[in-house]
Design a protein around this motif. Structure first.
Motif, PDB file in Angstrom:
ATOM      1  N   VAL A  54       0.844  -1.200   0.000  1.00  0.00           N
ATOM      2  CA  VAL A  54       0.000   0.000   0.000  1.00  0.00           C
ATOM      3  C   VAL A  54       0.878   1.249   0.000  1.00  0.00           C
ATOM      4  O   VAL A  54       0.684   2.161  -0.813  1.00  0.00           O
ATOM      5  N   GLN A  58       1.167   3.985  -3.070  1.00  0.00           N
ATOM      6  CA  GLN A  58       0.849   5.391  -2.817  1.00  0.00           C
ATOM      7  C   GLN A  58       2.040   6.293  -3.144  1.00  0.00           C
ATOM      8  O   GLN A  58       1.884   7.378  -3.702  1.00  0.00           O
ATOM      9  N   THR A 167      -5.208  -1.861  -4.771  1.00  0.00           N
ATOM     10  CA  THR A 167      -5.618  -1.208  -6.016  1.00  0.00           C
ATOM     11  C   THR A 167      -4.587  -0.181  -6.467  1.00  0.00           C
ATOM     12  O   THR A 167      -3.687   0.197  -5.703  1.00  0.00           O
ATOM     13  N   GLN A 169      -5.066   2.786  -6.676  1.00  0.00           N
ATOM     14  CA  GLN A 169      -5.248   3.954  -5.805  1.00  0.00           C
ATOM     15  C   GLN A 169      -4.560   3.768  -4.453  1.00  0.00           C
ATOM     16  O   GLN A 169      -4.578   4.664  -3.622  1.00  0.00           O
ATOM     17  N   LYS A 171      -5.348   1.311  -2.183  1.00  0.00           N
ATOM     18  CA  LYS A 171      -6.314   0.837  -1.189  1.00  0.00           C
ATOM     19  C   LYS A 171      -6.268  -0.682  -1.136  1.00  0.00           C
ATOM     20  O   LYS A 171      -6.225  -1.347  -2.164  1.00  0.00           O
ATOM     21  N   LYS A 172      -6.312  -1.221   0.078  1.00  0.00           N
ATOM     22  CA  LYS A 172      -6.321  -2.671   0.263  1.00  0.00           C
ATOM     23  C   LYS A 172      -7.776  -3.124   0.351  1.00  0.00           C
ATOM     24  O   LYS A 172      -8.525  -2.653   1.198  1.00  0.00           O
ATOM     25  N   ILE A 173      -8.155  -4.029  -0.561  1.00  0.00           N
ATOM     26  CA  ILE A 173      -9.525  -4.537  -0.582  1.00  0.00           C
ATOM     27  C   ILE A 173      -9.517  -6.049  -0.772  1.00  0.00           C
ATOM     28  O   ILE A 173      -8.494  -6.631  -1.113  1.00  0.00           O
TER      29      ILE A 173
END
Length: 186
Positions: A54, A58, A167, A169, A171-173
Motif C-alpha cells: 500500500v 501510494q 488497487t 489507488q 487501497k487494500k480490498i
C-alpha cells in the motif's frame, strides 16, 4: 528522480526494505529468472507485508512513477521489472496456511509453486496450479495457471476463491465472488 527526503519518508512507512540503484543488493533485488531482462527501477520496495505494498503504491502515485510487481521472481517476459519506476519485490512474503479440513490454502504473493506444493502435500492435498516449481504463484494464477491436474480440476484461476488486492489507488480490498466481483472476475 526521487528526492532523498521522499525516500526517507517511504522508508518510514515500509517494514521491509527500500533498495536504490547505489545499494549493494540492488542487482540481486531486481533480478528475474530471465537474465536477458536488464531493467533498472528507480526504487525497489522489498515488501514484508501488505501494508508495505500500500505504502509503495501510494508513493509511486504521488511521484507519478510506473509500478511493476515481482512475486516469485520467475517472470520470463520481464514485466516484473520496470525502468525508472517503483518495483514491488514481494518474494519475502512467503506465508501459507493450509486448512486441510476445508481444503483451502491462504498463500502470500511471494511463494513459488514449490513452496506452495510443499505446504499442501504435507497436508495430503494437491493443486492444479502449475508444472514448474520455481514459478511464483501470484503471476501463475493471474496468468491462468496450467497444471498437470487441469483436465480434471481446471486452471489455477478456476480454483481461486478470493484475494487481498492493493488497487492502483493504494487501497487494500478483498476480491471474491461476494466482494468486489468485477475485480475478482477481471
Amino acid at each position: 528522480m526521487v528526492s532523498d527526503t521522499a525516500i526517507t519518508q517511504l522508508r518510514k512507512h515500509i517494514r521491509g526494505e527500500v533498495v536504490l540503484p547505489a545499494d549493494a543488493r540492488y542487482d540481486e533485488a531486481r533480478r528475474v529468472y530471465n537474465a536477458a531482462i536488464d531493467r533498472r527501477p528507480a526504487v525497489i520496495a522489498r515488501c514484508a507485508q501488505a501494508d508495505d505494498v500500500v505504502a509503495a503504491v501510494q508513493f509511486a502515485r504521488e511521484h507519478e512513477l510506473p509500478v511493476s510487481i515481482r512475486g516469485g521472481g520467475h517472470n520470463v517476459a520481464g514485466n516484473a521489472v520496470c525502468d525508472a519506476g517503483v518495483m514491488l519485490q514481494l518474494s519475502s512474503m512467503k506465508t501459507v496456511h493450509v486448512d486441510s479440513r476445508h481444503r483451502i490454502a491462504r498463500a502470500a504473493p511471494g511463494l513459488t509453486l514449490g513452496d506452495f506444493d510443499r505446504a499442501t502435500t504435507a497436508r495430503n492435498l494437491v493443486t492444479p496450479m502449475g508444472v514448474v516449481s520455481k514459478t511464483g504463484i501470484a503471476g501463475l494464477t493471474l496468468g491462468g495457471g496450467l497444471g498437470w491436474l487441469m483436465g480434471k480440476h481446471g486452471l489455477a484461476c478456476d480454483n481461486l476463491v478470493g484475494a487481498e488486492v492493493v488497487t492502483a489507488q493504494g487501497k487494500k480490498i478483498r476480491a471474491s465472488a461476494q466482494e468486489n466481483q468485477d475485480l475478482f472476475w477481471g
